[in-house]
Design a protein around this motif. Structure first.
Motif, PDB file in Angstrom:
ATOM      1  N   TYR A  52       8.233  -0.276   1.957  1.00 14.11           N
ATOM      2  CA  TYR A  52       7.482  -1.432   2.446  1.00 14.11           C
ATOM      3  C   TYR A  52       8.456  -2.296   3.235  1.00 14.11           C
ATOM      4  O   TYR A  52       9.642  -1.950   3.325  1.00 14.11           O
ATOM      5  CB  TYR A  52       6.889  -2.244   1.277  1.00 14.11           C
ATOM      6  CG  TYR A  52       7.955  -2.629   0.269  1.00 14.11           C
ATOM      7  CD1 TYR A  52       8.755  -3.750   0.453  1.00 14.11           C
ATOM      8  CD2 TYR A  52       8.190  -1.843  -0.852  1.00 14.11           C
ATOM      9  CE1 TYR A  52       9.759  -4.084  -0.439  1.00 14.11           C
ATOM     10  CE2 TYR A  52       9.186  -2.170  -1.760  1.00 14.11           C
ATOM     11  CZ  TYR A  52       9.968  -3.296  -1.544  1.00 14.11           C
ATOM     12  OH  TYR A  52      10.961  -3.612  -2.428  1.00 14.11           O
ATOM     13  N   TYR A  53       7.978  -3.410   3.781  1.00 19.51           N
ATOM     14  CA  TYR A  53       8.884  -4.367   4.415  1.00 19.51           C
ATOM     15  C   TYR A  53       8.630  -5.731   3.801  1.00 19.51           C
ATOM     16  O   TYR A  53       7.496  -6.231   3.811  1.00 19.51           O
ATOM     17  CB  TYR A  53       8.685  -4.439   5.924  1.00 19.51           C
ATOM     18  CG  TYR A  53       9.532  -5.517   6.556  1.00 19.51           C
ATOM     19  CD1 TYR A  53      10.914  -5.421   6.558  1.00 19.51           C
ATOM     20  CD2 TYR A  53       8.957  -6.640   7.122  1.00 19.51           C
ATOM     21  CE1 TYR A  53      11.700  -6.415   7.113  1.00 19.51           C
ATOM     22  CE2 TYR A  53       9.738  -7.629   7.682  1.00 19.51           C
ATOM     23  CZ  TYR A  53      11.107  -7.516   7.673  1.00 19.51           C
ATOM     24  OH  TYR A  53      11.881  -8.503   8.217  1.00 19.51           O
ATOM     25  N   LYS A  80       5.242  -9.855   2.656  1.00 14.93           N
ATOM     26  CA  LYS A  80       5.377  -8.407   2.457  1.00 14.93           C
ATOM     27  C   LYS A  80       4.360  -7.684   3.331  1.00 14.93           C
ATOM     28  O   LYS A  80       3.194  -8.064   3.379  1.00 14.93           O
ATOM     29  CB  LYS A  80       5.155  -8.050   0.990  1.00 14.93           C
ATOM     30  CG  LYS A  80       5.421  -6.602   0.664  1.00 14.93           C
ATOM     31  CD  LYS A  80       5.327  -6.369  -0.843  1.00 14.93           C
ATOM     32  CE  LYS A  80       5.666  -4.967  -1.226  1.00 14.93           C
ATOM     33  NZ  LYS A  80       5.590  -4.767  -2.673  1.00 14.93           N
ATOM     34  N   ASP A  81       4.830  -6.655   4.019  1.00  9.66           N
ATOM     35  CA  ASP A  81       3.962  -5.772   4.800  1.00  9.66           C
ATOM     36  C   ASP A  81       3.992  -4.417   4.103  1.00  9.66           C
ATOM     37  O   ASP A  81       5.035  -3.785   4.012  1.00  9.66           O
ATOM     38  CB  ASP A  81       4.466  -5.653   6.241  1.00  9.66           C
ATOM     39  CG  ASP A  81       3.532  -4.817   7.095  1.00  9.66           C
ATOM     40  OD1 ASP A  81       3.152  -3.708   6.662  1.00  9.66           O
ATOM     41  OD2 ASP A  81       3.183  -5.262   8.192  1.00  9.66           O
ATOM     42  N   ASP A  82       2.849  -4.007   3.602  1.00 10.91           N
ATOM     43  CA  ASP A  82       2.743  -2.736   2.889  1.00 10.91           C
ATOM     44  C   ASP A  82       1.583  -1.951   3.495  1.00 10.91           C
ATOM     45  O   ASP A  82       0.434  -2.401   3.434  1.00 10.91           O
ATOM     46  CB  ASP A  82       2.498  -3.000   1.403  1.00 10.91           C
ATOM     47  CG  ASP A  82       2.743  -1.785   0.545  1.00 10.91           C
ATOM     48  OD1 ASP A  82       3.099  -0.718   1.089  1.00 10.91           O
ATOM     49  OD2 ASP A  82       2.583  -1.898  -0.683  1.00 10.91           O
ATOM     50  N   THR A  85      -0.653  -3.896   6.097  1.00 11.50           N
ATOM     51  CA  THR A  85      -1.259  -5.155   5.689  1.00 11.50           C
ATOM     52  C   THR A  85      -0.157  -6.113   5.269  1.00 11.50           C
ATOM     53  O   THR A  85       0.636  -5.802   4.375  1.00 11.50           O
ATOM     54  CB  THR A  85      -2.232  -4.942   4.509  1.00 11.50           C
ATOM     55  OG1 THR A  85      -3.223  -3.997   4.907  1.00 11.50           O
ATOM     56  CG2 THR A  85      -2.890  -6.234   4.097  1.00 11.50           C
ATOM     57  N   SER A  86      -0.111  -7.290   5.922  1.00 15.31           N
ATOM     58  CA  SER A  86       0.930  -8.261   5.573  1.00 15.31           C
ATOM     59  C   SER A  86       0.294  -9.518   4.992  1.00 15.31           C
ATOM     60  O   SER A  86      -0.835  -9.880   5.348  1.00 15.31           O
ATOM     61  CB  SER A  86       1.769  -8.605   6.798  1.00 15.31           C
ATOM     62  OG  SER A  86       0.984  -9.216   7.783  1.00 15.31           O
ATOM     63  N   LYS A  87       1.029 -10.155   4.078  1.00 13.22           N
ATOM     64  CA  LYS A  87       0.552 -11.404   3.477  1.00 13.22           C
ATOM     65  C   LYS A  87       1.715 -12.114   2.801  1.00 13.22           C
ATOM     66  O   LYS A  87       2.748 -11.505   2.485  1.00 13.22           O
ATOM     67  CB  LYS A  87      -0.558 -11.142   2.467  1.00 13.22           C
ATOM     68  CG  LYS A  87      -0.134 -10.302   1.274  1.00 13.22           C
ATOM     69  CD  LYS A  87      -1.312 -10.072   0.345  1.00 13.22           C
ATOM     70  CE  LYS A  87      -0.917  -9.169  -0.801  1.00 13.22           C
ATOM     71  NZ  LYS A  87      -2.001  -8.950  -1.729  1.00 13.22           N
TER      72      LYS A  87
END
Length: 165
Positions: A52-53, A80-82, A85-87
């Motif tokens: 992930y990022y 977090k971008d997984d 989808t980032s949030k």
């Protein structure tokens, strides 16, 4: 040199010295970017940039009591971008003590309170890499340890860089 010029020279040197000395308490602020690199717990090892990022944006105020010791309060929103989808996943409240180690190195011992329900400690080793008249650039290695919220304890190694002013 006459006595009046000697006196004037002495006053100017004294004034310059007074302005160049740091008075305490001294307040500084900073902003950075923190990348967790790898996290370990008893069940798994996760690696940022692969699985992930995730990125955090530490923003804080340091209040130096003296040349050697101070207090810091930091807030860190984490994103977090997984899988596309980032949030914003968490907001970290991070108070701590600062200890100047010399030669631009500082240790920050921080408590950690996360809105995700996790808590713990974060030792941070910091190095000023470039100092200007009104700002400085730093790198740091945060080592977060977290517990709580029905998850196993974790240990993370991160890399942070930023600007202090």
């Amino acid at each position: 040199m006459s006595l009046k010029y000697t006196f004037l020279f002495t006053i100017l040197v004294s004034a310059f010295t007074a302005f160049s000395q740091t008075t305490y308490p001294k307040i500084t602020g900073y902003f950075g970017i923190m990348h967790p690199i790898v996290s370990f717990n008893r069940e798994e090892t996760t690696v940022n940039f692969r699985d992930y990022y995730a990125v955090g944006f530490p923003t804080g105020i340091n209040i130096w009591k003296s040349e050697k010791i101070g207090f810091s309060f930091e807030i860190v929103p984490n994103i977090k971008d997984d899988q596309g989808t980032s949030k914003v996943t968490n907001l970290l409240f991070h108070p701590g003590v600062l200890i100047a180690l010399g030669n631009g190195y500082t240790f920050a011992g921080r408590l950690a309170f996360e809105t995700s329900g996790r808590y713990g400690v974060t030792p941070v080793f910091n190095k000023t890499i470039k100092k200007n008249a009104s700002s400085s650039y730093y790198i740091a290695v945060p080592l977060p340890v977290r517990f709580g919220n029905d998850h196993p304890g974790t240990f993370t190694v991160g890399f942070q860089f930023g600007i202090a002013f």
